[in-house]
Design an enzyme around this catalytic site. Structure first.
Site, PDB file in Angstrom:
ATOM      1  N   ASP A  10       0.864  -1.189   0.000  1.00  0.00           N
ATOM      2  CA  ASP A  10       0.000   0.000   0.000  1.00  0.00           C
ATOM      3  C   ASP A  10       0.897   1.234   0.000  1.00  0.00           C
ATOM      4  O   ASP A  10       1.725   1.413   0.895  1.00  0.00           O
ATOM      5  CB  ASP A  10      -0.876  -0.040   1.258  1.00  0.00           C
ATOM      6  N   ASP A 100      -3.479   2.256  -5.444  1.00  0.00           N
ATOM      7  CA  ASP A 100      -2.193   2.220  -4.735  1.00  0.00           C
ATOM      8  C   ASP A 100      -2.000   0.986  -3.877  1.00  0.00           C
ATOM      9  O   ASP A 100      -1.110   0.960  -3.047  1.00  0.00           O
ATOM     10  CB  ASP A 100      -2.011   3.496  -3.899  1.00  0.00           C
ATOM     11  N   GLU A 101      -2.813  -0.038  -4.080  1.00  0.00           N
ATOM     12  CA  GLU A 101      -2.600  -1.227  -3.254  1.00  0.00           C
ATOM     13  C   GLU A 101      -2.988  -2.517  -3.966  1.00  0.00           C
ATOM     14  O   GLU A 101      -3.810  -2.510  -4.878  1.00  0.00           O
ATOM     15  CB  GLU A 101      -3.366  -1.117  -1.928  1.00  0.00           C
TER      16      GLU A 101
END
Ligand code: TTP
Ligand code: MG
Length: 350
Positions: A10, A100-101
């Site tokens: 993350d 983003d993860e």
């Protein structure tokens, strides 16, 4: 179920970090992204209590020198793609759950890296080298524990849960809010039955929790607080397609007939896209005559979408490109290049 090793990465203060990267003079300063409401805050701003979903004017009261920047989604998509391309080079067993993860199933490849910790640190470094941004890594024995772990030593941190015993030992005294799925409302209801820490829930049986909170929430509370989660990293779901084809016993022979059939298919396949919560980057129309001549028309979007207007405009355009409407035996539509990357991430949680 066999032992698995799952990684969750993350990015740290993602939007803010991307902005700061291209404006080095902002490094070390309290920065937020969002001009009305904050999407995210740099860790410097967080020290003042500034956080996501807070109006900027409120945040300024806490942190007078706060710098607020406009949201620049195109840029975050680009960086996200760079990161995902790197991750896909490590293994194909990846599931991206937001810009983003993502989850990575490293069970089969971890031996190449000697230890979990070495893998995690190498991963962080590779991301940093490639993007100039930092991320945090959680390693668990399932998706749940990997996801919780990645939040523990943020930013640029790593944390590992090797088994359920470690999980319960570490989490027992922590707030039950750390369990995914426990939002504000559920938390308030849990407080009413004196559950604030993870371990407070252990006195309730599965049956009691289901009775109090319903089947899915009750079970989620029972299993997740014990570190139990059998869900798979859904790497195969990526890139398959959702579509349907109709074959006709009586041939279609006019543009109107073909259009009517295609329209109906479009509606049907579009609903499935929504049901499966997928986003498609490519729409394909297929048409086949009784002499088995197949024509396909495709359009690829800049990014995955489930926006009906965007999809239907592409659909209408592709339909216009079809030249022959005689002796049509089969028509089909599919949405391909699927992913779970969603614009919804831009909305606020809870
Ligand atoms: P998060 O990973 O939740 O947050 P983050 O990366 O900014 O910070 P952290 O270091 O704690 O992981 O979300 C990723 C991005 O998604 C974030 O940079 C901005 C965006 N976002 C929103 O647009 N709205 C929101 O409510 C949240 C939580 C995030
Ligand atoms: Mg993040």
């Amino acid at each position: 179920m066999k032992n698995r090793i799952i990684v969750h990465y993350d990015m740290d203060s993602f939007y803010a970090s991307v902005e700061i990267k291209r404006r080095p003079e902002l490094k070390g300063k309290p920065v937020v992204v969002g001009e009305g409401v904050i999407t995210t805050a740099s860790y410097e701003a967080r020290r003042f209590g500034v956080k996501s979903a807070m109006p900027v004017y409120e945040a300024r009261k806490l942190c007078p020198g706060l710098i607020s920047l406009p949201v620049n989604k195109e840029l975050y998509y680009e960086v996200s793609e760079t990161i995902q391309n790197l991750v896909k080079k490590i293994t194909k067993k990846v599931e991206f759950i937001a810009l983003d993860e993502g989850f990575i199933d490293v069970t089969e490849i971890i031996n190449n890296y000697v230890t979990k910790e070495k893998f995690g640190n190498l991963f962080k470094e590779r991301i940093r080298k490639l993007t100039g941004l930092t991320c945090s890594v959680g390693i668990g024995y399932n998706k749940l524990t990997a996801k919780i772990a990645s939040d523990i030593n943020k930013p640029f941190g790593i944390f590992i849960f090797n088994n359920e015993v470690e999980f319960i030992e570490y989490m027992g005294n922590k707030s039950i809010r750390l369990i995914p799925g426990v939002g504000n409302k559920l938390y308030e209801n849990l407080k009413k039955i004196s559950v604030e820490k993870v371990k407070d829930i252990y006195i309730f049986s599965h049956y009691e929790l289901v009775k109090k909170f319903g089947d899915s929430r009750g079970a989620m509370l029972y299993y997740f607080t014990r570190g139990i989660d059998d869900s798979e990293v859904e790497f195969e779901k990526k890139n398959h397609s959702i579509g349907h084809e109709n074959t006709y016993r009586y041939l279609l022979n006019s543009e109107e007939d073909v259009k009517r059939e295609m329209d109906e298919l479009f509606q049907r396949v579009y609903l499935r896209l929504l049901e499966e919560k997928q986003f498609s980057k490519t729409i394909t129309l297929k048409i086949k005559t009784d002499s088995k001549k197949t024509t396909t028309k495709s359009y690829t979007f800049e990014r995955p979408t489930s926006d009906k207007l965007v999809l239907s405009i592409a659909y209408e355009k592709l339909f216009e490109e079809i030249e022959n409407f005689n002796n049509i035996k089969l028509v089909g539509i599919s949405f391909g290049n699927l992913s779970k990357i969603y614009l919804e991430q831009l909305k606020f949680k809870d």
